[in-house]
Design an enzyme around this catalytic site. Sequence first.
Site, mmCIF file in Angstrom:
data_model
loop_
_atom_site.group_PDB
_atom_site.id
_atom_site.type_symbol
_atom_site.label_atom_id
_atom_site.label_comp_id
_atom_site.label_asym_id
_atom_site.label_seq_id
_atom_site.Cartn_x
_atom_site.Cartn_y
_atom_site.Cartn_z
ATOM 1 C CE1 TYR A 32 9.419 -2.063 0.020
ATOM 2 C CE2 TYR A 32 8.904 -3.156 -2.035
ATOM 3 C CZ TYR A 32 8.491 -2.513 -0.888
ATOM 4 O OH TYR A 32 7.151 -2.323 -0.651
ATOM 5 C CE LYS B 49 3.927 11.850 -0.027
ATOM 6 N NZ LYS B 49 2.696 12.601 0.341
ATOM 7 C CG ASP C 151 -0.351 11.895 -0.797
ATOM 8 O OD1 ASP C 151 0.153 12.134 -1.908
ATOM 9 O OD2 ASP C 151 -0.436 12.759 0.095
ATOM 10 C CG ASP D 88 4.737 -3.847 -2.891
ATOM 11 O OD1 ASP D 88 3.918 -4.640 -3.380
ATOM 12 O OD2 ASP D 88 5.465 -4.115 -1.918
ATOM 13 C CG ASP E 181 -1.029 -5.696 -4.155
ATOM 14 O OD1 ASP E 181 -0.646 -6.125 -5.262
ATOM 15 O OD2 ASP E 181 -0.709 -6.232 -3.081
#
Length: 370
Positions: free
Chosen positions: A143, A194, A227, A251, A255
Amino acid sequence: MASNKNLLILPGDGIGPEVMREVRRVVDWMDKRRAVTFDIDEDLVGGSAIDKHGVPLADETMDKAMEADAVLLGAVGGPQWDNLDFSIKPERGLLRLRKEMELFANLRPALCFDALVQASSLKPELVSGLDIMIVRELTGGVYFGEPRGIEDLGNGERRGINTQVYTTSEIRRVAEVAFDLARKRDSRVCSVEKANVMESGLLWREEVTKLHGEGFDDVELSHMYADNCSMQLVRTPKQFDVILTDNLFGDMLSDTAAMLTGSLGMLPSASLGATDETGRRKAMYEPVHGSAPDIAGENKANPLATILSFAMNLRYSFDMGDEADLIENGVNKVLASGKRTGDIMAAGCDIVSTEGMGDALLRALDEQAA
Ligand code: NAD
């Protein structure tokens, strides 16, 4: 117990002031019943600050935030400020606080209260007793990484660029927060990245492992690809204690984890910065929800996310775990007694207003203190 912790309260916009009013009642209760006093200052942020000062966070308010032992924020934004230039939108006030206070660790608990087990999209047995803490790196990664932008390739094509980048110190400081937190919980950290396809992920794994060996090996450390973590969260979420991850994966995973617990009106959060030479850590606590303009001013908002954010404030900034427990147990009792604001209403329960939820919680606190 006596204390004079300095707390800056920024109610903000929309339902912010309504829910914060209920926090102030809990603070007053603490003052009377626990002899815990706080030096409280209240100021403007977001649209309310734009209306008064022309900017979403006045310099004077920023200075107060830098001085405070903790900042407790309601929510910012609303349709009346939607058309302003991006540089002075209400949300910029929040971003300025996070940036200048260097709040690099975002803590998002996903805790399922027994009485709300039915509100989860998962089967009750999967979420009953769920208590996960997600520690998300907040100021680095894709970001913020450079280079970034959209460039014209001159052949009718454009290219969008973002850069995922982490340094050793950025990884170590957030990992340290996760290990410290785990020690106050079930002593387990699952570090998520990852590393199979990203160099930044490989560095993340190596640095977390290294730090673990430098004084945190009493905490159990495991690693998981992001994942797989997203699958495990909806398959067997109770396997996790603390999940440590970067900005982008955090992020999304926070959620997902949050929704295992039911409602936006129940979710607190904390953002922590570095510890200074006096041992004080900059910190801001806020509910995950926004300013809910659709119900603002109607005494309908659920104040529990903000009250639970205050409980996190007590636990993590003021070292008042007993008081935080009182509040969290109080919330459990209120929900078990069937009191619900509209957002968490269920068949057979009693609907209450924002203030009514505050009343019920104060009664539950009284009962525990009796
Ligand atoms: P929102 O979280 O404000 O509301 C989403 C939905 O959830 C609405 O229907 C709302 O009524 C409901 N809701 C939210 N909190 C609730 C509560 N405590 N009790 C009962 N119901 C609740 O998100 P949105 O509608 O996307 O955004 C509204 C405004 O809030 C926008 O201006 C947005 O930019 C801002 N926002 C601010 C923050 C923040 O301050 N941290 C976060 C998200 C959105």
